[in-house]
Design an enzyme around this catalytic site. Structure first.
Site, PDB file in Angstrom:
ATOM      1  N   GLN A  94       1.179  -1.097  -0.132  1.00 30.19           N
ATOM      2  CA  GLN A  94      -0.032   0.272   0.034  1.00 30.19           C
ATOM      3  C   GLN A  94       0.976   1.376   0.054  1.00 30.19           C
ATOM      4  O   GLN A  94       0.896   1.533   1.050  1.00 30.19           O
ATOM      5  CB  GLN A  94      -0.582   0.022   1.379  1.00 30.19           C
ATOM      6  CG  GLN A  94      -1.615   1.050   1.537  1.00 30.19           C
ATOM      7  CD  GLN A  94      -3.316   1.090   0.665  1.00 30.19           C
ATOM      8  OE1 GLN A  94      -3.693  -0.389   0.275  1.00 30.19           O
ATOM      9  NE2 GLN A  94      -3.493   1.699  -0.309  1.00 30.19           N
ATOM     10  N   PHE A  95       1.220   1.651  -1.254  1.00 25.60           N
ATOM     11  CA  PHE A  95       2.362   2.636  -0.933  1.00 25.60           C
ATOM     12  C   PHE A  95       1.688   3.833  -0.533  1.00 25.60           C
ATOM     13  O   PHE A  95       2.630   4.860  -0.546  1.00 25.60           O
ATOM     14  CB  PHE A  95       2.569   2.803  -2.524  1.00 25.60           C
ATOM     15  CG  PHE A  95       1.647   3.238  -3.716  1.00 25.60           C
ATOM     16  CD1 PHE A  95       1.804   4.834  -4.146  1.00 25.60           C
ATOM     17  CD2 PHE A  95       1.188   2.829  -4.433  1.00 25.60           C
ATOM     18  CE1 PHE A  95       1.119   5.861  -4.325  1.00 25.60           C
ATOM     19  CE2 PHE A  95       0.314   3.145  -5.191  1.00 25.60           C
ATOM     20  CZ  PHE A  95       0.340   4.925  -5.081  1.00 25.60           C
ATOM     21  N   THR A  96       0.014   4.157  -0.601  1.00 24.66           N
ATOM     22  CA  THR A  96      -0.587   5.149  -0.902  1.00 24.66           C
ATOM     23  C   THR A  96      -0.162   5.476   1.249  1.00 24.66           C
ATOM     24  O   THR A  96      -0.822   6.900   1.395  1.00 24.66           O
ATOM     25  CB  THR A  96      -1.702   5.392  -0.571  1.00 24.66           C
ATOM     26  OG1 THR A  96      -2.696   4.269  -0.235  1.00 24.66           O
ATOM     27  CG2 THR A  96      -2.288   5.125  -2.727  1.00 24.66           C
TER      28      THR A  96
END
Length: 150
Positions: A78-80
């Site tokens: 989950q890069f966000t």
């Protein structure tokens, strides 16, 4: 590294209409990796996650670890989680690691969690458009960041 850990009754991840992984009771973990993260960060998180006592004992008190309840883990990249909303209304993801750094560390993190758990963890697919479903149990949601070890 940042993680959001949710205690779940069940969770699954679907990619292009196909269920890639599904678990029963345990943790659904979102993990975000930034450029400066290392295997030492992953090791610290794995140790904390495996030992985290957030499952009910016989008295209904959160006093048992995932090992003690025989739980499962689903890990989703989950890069966000590294979004910066300091300026404007469109988040910036400049702190999120590029694929050449993030993928090996994500794989290492999942491997070390599997070793600590004593069984395979479920995963999503790095960079894929994933549909994640879960039933949060509690709800119990815990955030950890290796740059702010509290």
């Amino acid at each position: 590294m940042r993680v959001v850990i949710q205690r779940v009754s069940h969770a699954s991840v679907t990619i292009e209409g196909v269920c890639k992984s599904a678990i029963k009771e345990g943790f659904m973990i979102l993990v975000g990796i930034e450029e400066a993260d290392t295997q030492e960060d992953a090791d610290w998180l794995c140790k904390k996650i495996i030992g985290l006592r957030v499952f009910d004992d016989e008295n209904g008190v959160m006093n048992k670890s995932i090992l003690e309840v025989g739980g499962n883990i689903l890990v989703i990249s989950q890069f966000t989680l590294h979004a910066s909303t300091k300026k404007g209304n469109r988040p910036s993801y400049i702190r999120a690691a590029k694929h050449d750094v993030a993928i090996p560390l994500y794989n290492y993190f999942c491997q070390e969690l599997s070793i600590g758990l004593g069984k395979e963890v479920g995963t999503g697919e790095f960079g894929a458009d994933m549909k994640v479903e879960l039933l949060n149990n509690g709800p119990v949601t815990i955030c950890m960041d290796t740059k702010n070890k509290e």
